[in-house]
Scaffold this active site. Structure first.
Site, PDB file in Angstrom:
ATOM      1  N   CYS A 199       0.829  -1.272  -0.148  1.00  9.73           N
ATOM      2  CA  CYS A 199       0.019  -0.002  -0.068  1.00  9.73           C
ATOM      3  C   CYS A 199       0.667   1.260  -0.032  1.00  9.73           C
ATOM      4  O   CYS A 199       0.362   2.278   0.034  1.00  9.73           O
ATOM      5  CB  CYS A 199      -0.786  -0.110   1.476  1.00  9.73           C
ATOM      6  SG  CYS A 199      -2.234  -1.493   1.144  1.00  9.73           S
ATOM      7  N   HIS A 258      -2.265   8.080   6.302  1.00 10.30           N
ATOM      8  CA  HIS A 258      -2.379   6.706   5.676  1.00 10.30           C
ATOM      9  C   HIS A 258      -3.827   6.302   6.436  1.00 10.30           C
ATOM     10  O   HIS A 258      -4.502   6.024   5.571  1.00 10.30           O
ATOM     11  CB  HIS A 258      -1.187   5.786   6.138  1.00 10.30           C
ATOM     12  CG  HIS A 258      -1.461   4.508   5.480  1.00 10.30           C
ATOM     13  ND1 HIS A 258      -1.255   4.482   4.254  1.00 10.30           N
ATOM     14  CD2 HIS A 258      -1.428   3.245   6.073  1.00 10.30           C
ATOM     15  CE1 HIS A 258      -1.385   3.081   4.019  1.00 10.30           C
ATOM     16  NE2 HIS A 258      -1.613   2.313   4.865  1.00 10.30           N
ATOM     17  N   GLU A 300       0.037   5.492  13.846  1.00  9.57           N
ATOM     18  CA  GLU A 300       0.381   6.835  13.009  1.00  9.57           C
ATOM     19  C   GLU A 300       0.314   7.986  13.483  1.00  9.57           C
ATOM     20  O   GLU A 300       1.121   8.766  13.586  1.00  9.57           O
ATOM     21  CB  GLU A 300      -0.322   6.639  11.612  1.00  9.57           C
ATOM     22  CG  GLU A 300       0.055   7.782  10.723  1.00  9.57           C
ATOM     23  CD  GLU A 300      -0.781   7.812   9.444  1.00  9.57           C
ATOM     24  OE1 GLU A 300      -0.433   8.733   8.537  1.00  9.57           O
ATOM     25  OE2 GLU A 300      -1.900   7.131   9.258  1.00  9.57           O
ATOM     26  N   LYS A 336      -9.229   8.568   3.182  1.00 10.86           N
ATOM     27  CA  LYS A 336      -9.762   7.114   2.763  1.00 10.86           C
ATOM     28  C   LYS A 336     -10.883   7.028   3.263  1.00 10.86           C
ATOM     29  O   LYS A 336     -11.743   6.203   2.908  1.00 10.86           O
ATOM     30  CB  LYS A 336      -8.624   6.064   3.542  1.00 10.86           C
ATOM     31  CG  LYS A 336      -7.347   5.890   2.644  1.00 10.86           C
ATOM     32  CD  LYS A 336      -6.642   4.850   3.190  1.00 10.86           C
ATOM     33  CE  LYS A 336      -5.141   4.585   2.710  1.00 10.86           C
ATOM     34  NZ  LYS A 336      -4.409   5.659   2.956  1.00 10.86           N
ATOM     35  N   HIS A 364      -9.913   2.472   0.488  1.00  7.92           N
ATOM     36  CA  HIS A 364      -8.042   2.185   0.411  1.00  7.92           C
ATOM     37  C   HIS A 364      -7.923   1.814  -0.972  1.00  7.92           C
ATOM     38  O   HIS A 364      -8.364   0.620  -1.320  1.00  7.92           O
ATOM     39  CB  HIS A 364      -7.898   1.248   1.423  1.00  7.92           C
ATOM     40  CG  HIS A 364      -6.346   1.091   1.857  1.00  7.92           C
ATOM     41  ND1 HIS A 364      -5.596   1.733   0.805  1.00  7.92           N
ATOM     42  CD2 HIS A 364      -5.846   0.348   2.922  1.00  7.92           C
ATOM     43  CE1 HIS A 364      -4.155   1.503   1.350  1.00  7.92           C
ATOM     44  NE2 HIS A 364      -4.321   0.666   2.426  1.00  7.92           N
ATOM     45  N   PHE A 417       1.790  -3.428   3.955  1.00 13.97           N
ATOM     46  CA  PHE A 417       2.205  -4.679   4.535  1.00 13.97           C
ATOM     47  C   PHE A 417       3.474  -4.877   4.096  1.00 13.97           C
ATOM     48  O   PHE A 417       4.190  -4.670   2.910  1.00 13.97           O
ATOM     49  CB  PHE A 417       1.348  -5.727   3.723  1.00 13.97           C
ATOM     50  CG  PHE A 417      -0.272  -5.894   4.280  1.00 13.97           C
ATOM     51  CD1 PHE A 417      -0.504  -5.053   5.266  1.00 13.97           C
ATOM     52  CD2 PHE A 417      -0.973  -7.004   3.840  1.00 13.97           C
ATOM     53  CE1 PHE A 417      -1.854  -5.271   5.944  1.00 13.97           C
ATOM     54  CE2 PHE A 417      -2.117  -7.215   4.385  1.00 13.97           C
ATOM     55  CZ  PHE A 417      -2.641  -6.301   5.482  1.00 13.97           C
TER      56      PHE A 417
END
Length: 414
Positions: free
Chosen positions: A164, A304, A315, A336, A341, A402
């Site tokens: 991502c 994010h 985050e 998002k 996403h 990931f």
């Protein structure tokens, strides 16, 4: 930093769950619209998939591409070509030596539709019915290759794969191509087309997706106490990067500057972020150091923020750790919440949002936050856009993936 090594954004292109181009996508984001909707198929019943919704592309690619084009490209490449064409036209179709033009378009997963369709064909109809274009269509570098073919880019065509974080890392690599002298102009971004029953089933099995089947539009809710996972999205975002010297020589309109790129890896877990946020902190600090931007100068962060229970707060603490008390005057957006996403396309689309936020001096909203998590230690822009004020502006765009990939981009006004 010399003008020749200063990298600016001169073109923007996108096709997303909110719109078929940048203008409609940005307008929908400012209006706080959601791109999540119930899927109009029988996948959930046929395969017993617990998730029945996603943030699907708003405008079908068949409205922008010819039939021969759609037949030879996986949807991931289709989206990238649509976005690249818009970005290139938006930049004024620069007159650039092909040997000085690069393409960097990434995907986190690649041509999954082509891969699985070919497997189904092989099983049901035999090897002779598998399309000869299958491998060129399923390759993760296929979107970058098609964009380079479209524009005649010969300085290099690259496809960085970092889950991502792929779209943001592609932009960072494009910046490096210009700074190193390999190119004067680079078309860079990310794309993804994974709204297929297998990836949705796989994400659902990992318990990372929201299960709000009865209310898709409110399912993506970063930083809300009732958040329960992310919403899969699809689409592409592409920018035209250019050396400031080259842009000035042709009188190009400049949106913003990509002033710093920060990269790091967690080295911790294949899917979970490192709990302390150390890798995220290092990426943000590296980007700020490279840009020469002080924490006190950062006015906006596009997070994010996927709407997962654990990831959002890691985050948030990382941002606070980097900016300290200066985080108090930062307008935080989690877009998002509207787009879902886009996986490998997310970082690129959110770079576009960050560029436009500075260009228009307006931070986009975060929607669906009805009960903010009490552990959120930042000033979240909720429901309506927020003016960013006058003077020089700097912003940070975060993208994590990931595998422990962390990318931070610092964007500034010009």
């Amino acid at each position: 930093m010399s003008p020749a090594r200063d990298v600016v954004v001169t073109g923007l292109g996108a096709t997303t769950p909110l719109g078929g181009d940048v203008a409609s996508t940005w307008a929908a984001a400012l209006a706080g619209e959601s791109g999540a909707r119930t899927l109009e198929n029988d996948w959930a019943d046929r395969y017993e998939i617990p998730v029945r919704f996603a943030a699907t592309i708003k405008v079908p690619p068949t409205e922008a591409l010819s039939r021969p084009e759609t037949k030879r490209m996986d949807p991931s490449a289709q989206y990238a070509v649509i976005a690249a064409r818009e970005a290139w036209a938006d930049a004024g179709s620069p007159d650039v030596d092909p040997l000085r033009l690069g393409a960097v378009v990434s995907s986190g997963i690649g041509g999954i539709w082509t891969t699985l369709d070919a497997w189904d064909t092989l099983q049901s109809k035999g090897a002779r019915r598998v399309l000869p274009m299958t491998v060129p269509m399923l390759m993760p570098n296929s979107p970058s290759a098609f964009v380079s073919l479209e524009l005649g880019a010969r300085a290099g065509a690259h496809a960085l794969v970092s889950a991502c974080a792929s779209g943001a890392e592609a932009i960072g690599y494009g910046v490096d191509m210009i700074r190193s002298g390999r190119a004067d102009v680079v078309v860079a971004g990310g794309t993804e087309a994974t709204i297929h029953p297998m990836p949705i089933a796989a994400f659902a099995a990992s318990r990372t997706l929201s299960l709000r089947n009865d209310d898709p539009a409110h399912a993506s809710r970063p930083y809300d106490t009732a958040r329960d996972g992310f919403v899969v999205g699809e689409g592409s975002g592409v920018v035209v990067l250019e050396s400031a010297e080259h842009a000035a020589a042709r009188g190009a309109r400049v949106y913003a500057r990509i002033a710093g790129v920060g990269l790091s890896a967690d080295g911790y877990h294949i899917t979970s972020p490192e709990p302390s946020g150390d890798g995220q902190v290092r990426a943000m600090r590296a980007a700020l150091a490279e840009s020469g931007v002080a924490a006190a100068d950062v006015r906006h962060v596009n997070a994010h923020a996927t709407s997962t229970v654990v990831g959002d707060l890691i985050e948030a603490r990382s941002i606070r750790g980097v900016l300290g008390d200066d985080a108090d005057h930062v307008a935080l957006s989690a877009t998002k919440s509207m787009t879902g996403h886009l996986l490998g396309g997310a970082g690129a689309l959110e770079t576009i949002f960050t560029v436009l936020a500075l260009h228009h001096r307006l931070a986009p909203p975060t929607i669906n936050v009805e009960d903010p998590d009490p552990e959120l230690v930042l000033d979240l822009v909720r429901d309506t856009p927020r003016p960013l004020g006058d003077g020089d502006l700097a912003a940070v765009n975060n993208s994590f993936g990931f595998g422990g990939h962390n990318v931070a981009l610092v964007v500034t006004t010009v």
